[in-house]
Design an enzyme around this catalytic site. Sequence first.
Site, short mmCIF file in Angstrom:
data_model
loop_
_atom_site.label_atom_id
_atom_site.label_comp_id
_atom_site.label_asym_id
_atom_site.label_seq_id
_atom_site.Cartn_x
_atom_site.Cartn_y
_atom_site.Cartn_z
N ASP A 54 0.82 -1.21 0.00
CA ASP A 54 0.00 0.00 0.00
C ASP A 54 0.86 1.26 0.00
O ASP A 54 0.60 2.20 -0.75
CB ASP A 54 -0.91 -0.02 1.24
CG ASP A 54 -2.32 0.44 0.92
OD1 ASP A 54 -2.68 0.45 -0.27
OD2 ASP A 54 -3.07 0.75 1.85
N ASP A 76 -8.52 -2.85 2.23
CA ASP A 76 -8.41 -2.17 3.53
C ASP A 76 -9.43 -2.70 4.53
O ASP A 76 -9.36 -2.39 5.72
CB ASP A 76 -8.62 -0.67 3.34
CG ASP A 76 -7.59 -0.06 2.39
OD1 ASP A 76 -6.46 -0.55 2.39
OD2 ASP A 76 -7.94 0.89 1.67
#
Length: 334
Positions: free
Chosen positions: A186, A239
Amino acid sequence: MMAVGTVVTASLWSEITGSENSDERYNELSPKESDAAAAKQEEDKEILHINTKSAVVFVITASTFLLLLYFFMSSWFVWVLIVLFCIGGIEGMHNCIVSLVMSKCKGCQKKTVNLPLLGEMTILSLVVLICCLIFAVVWAANRKASYSWIGQDVLGICMMLTVLQLAQLPNIKVATVLLCCAFLYDIFWVFLSPYIFHDSVMIAVARGDKSGGESIPMLLRVPRIADPYEGYNMIGFGDILFPGLLVSFSFRFDKANKKRILNGYFLFLTIGYGLGLAFTYLGLYLMDGHGQPALLYLVPCTLGTCVVLGWIRGELKQLWSYGTSSETPAAGEA
């Protein structure tokens, strides 16, 4: 709130629907097992047990797919993603609705019908499948409407609930590898990729910069309040799914070890996940709306909380190697 609710609901799903119905997925009509061990074995066959190798493979696969989206994103590519999203959403919604109804109405699975290609299935399952199909088609046809975020979120949440039932982390060792890999993934594709590609690859793909502004459907959207530009707050499925796997593991660990809510891990990891999301939006505000790698905040707030609590309570070794001594079906590993 939707992300936290999705993670909590997925963790408690077996309690909500009843454990005896947890193996009734995708309109299968096998007769009830009188033998509890046989029932559990059948359920374990459906569960995808994640291991350390698959965690590393994920980063390579996800990075490759992200680059393909970045370089070759077009209107037809978006349609491919929409079709895949609808298929996953239909299966997820069907599974959630059928599981809930069957947990309340045991007699609903007795009425069956035999159809070509689909084979034998319950009338309930058929009706729910048709309704889910119509829901997905209506959403796809109206996906650019101002209210389309509702249908997208419903399909996405149902799909993630199903994924979190079918995929499980066995212990904190695997969770550490998976979440740390996702953490680095990420950060790189949001903050470091501009130094190589002169653009944040993750943000460009999420916004749909190369597809006429149409974003990919694999995220939850909520309209921003009092925003003159009618923008959306967005959070990617990763997420929710990656921290969700850890939170779900903490609930199973607490239940197996008969821990109460305050001396367990589930409550504190849920709070940590909520705080991680709050820090994400705080970072978004402080950086003037620049996209944030949510896992930068979520991983320390969930995995870090679990490790620190385990160390304080002297249970870190048990968490780290939990389940390794028990027999797990090799066919169910990923």
